[in-house]
Enzyme design. Sequence first.
Site, short mmCIF file in Angstrom:
data_model
loop_
_atom_site.label_atom_id
_atom_site.label_comp_id
_atom_site.label_asym_id
_atom_site.label_seq_id
_atom_site.Cartn_x
_atom_site.Cartn_y
_atom_site.Cartn_z
N CYS A 1 23.96 26.93 -14.25
CA CYS A 1 23.68 26.24 -15.23
C CYS A 1 23.54 26.99 -17.13
CB CYS A 1 22.11 26.00 -14.66
SG CYS A 1 20.87 25.00 -16.26
N HIS B 1 13.50 23.92 -20.76
CA HIS B 1 13.57 25.19 -19.64
C HIS B 1 12.64 26.10 -19.59
CE1 HIS B 1 18.03 25.13 -18.55
NE2 HIS B 1 17.67 24.48 -19.62
N GLU C 1 17.31 23.79 -10.71
CA GLU C 1 18.04 22.13 -12.62
C GLU C 1 16.95 20.96 -11.86
OE1 GLU C 1 21.56 21.72 -13.61
OE2 GLU C 1 22.26 22.97 -12.73
N CYS D 1 24.05 19.36 -20.57
CA CYS D 1 24.77 19.87 -19.04
C CYS D 1 25.50 20.95 -20.36
CB CYS D 1 24.91 19.14 -18.29
SG CYS D 1 26.05 20.54 -17.32
N GLY E 1 20.96 26.92 -18.99
CA GLY E 1 19.64 27.85 -18.38
C GLY E 1 19.95 29.43 -18.86
#
Length: 269
Positions: A208, A150, A199, A73, A211
């Site tokens: 994110c 991702h 997410e 994260c 991301g």
Amino acid sequence: MSVAFHKMHGLGNDFIVIDARAEPVAMSAARAAALADRRTGIGCDQLIVLEPSSAANVRMRIFNADGSEVEACGNASRAVGLLLGGAQRIETLGGTITATATAGGASVDMGPARFGWDEIPLAYAMDTLSMPVGWEELDNPAAVNVGNPHVVFFVPDVDAVDLARLGPMIETDPLFPEKVNVGVASVLGPRHIKLRVWERGAGLTRACGTGACAAAVLAIRRKLVTGPVRVDLPGGPLEIAWQAGGSILMTGPAAFSFAGSFDEDAYPL
């Protein structure tokens, strides 16, 4: 037993951070989900547990709002970097990263990007830079693992995409055996993109960090932009720097919201 916590956020992506380095705190999917509940718990997108590490300064465990434990994260990494101060090597399930506190945030070396279909992972082999797949109007995405998986679609207008509907459909597609984070990105300039992310395990969030790393790296690989890249998220901007073969450097804000405590007995394992 009463457990202390910090409430923090990075660009509105918010976290409960529990420092369990001195006193262990048991965590399960059920407890994490209950604490993350915004009506009956404390409320957060992700719950973070800091534990001792034999390989780094600290071990960071990450639980999504649905209770699932995940590998990485980016926004939480900045929050933890700011909370602990200085330069910290942080062990995660996705690998060891380095966070360096800055004024009002942190810079995080997220490690290298991984592009192999089996590294993301996908269910079967394909070109991960131009994937021959699609879901309704979203097609020809690119995929990368930046500590977690991702898939990113480059579209003319991110706000025109019904990501709340398409995101969970793509997240749980059998093509992604460990599920996937879903991004839609639009190129605004030679070093500037706009991004929204669904997410995995958390849904739509204000920001994110991984991301942003994924979208910037894939936009650079597709020669849509050159780095460093400003990535505008609903909660605000991040800066991502990356060169092929190197580590991803993410820089942006993080903030402390408040401190509190909860009774363990109120949130059973």
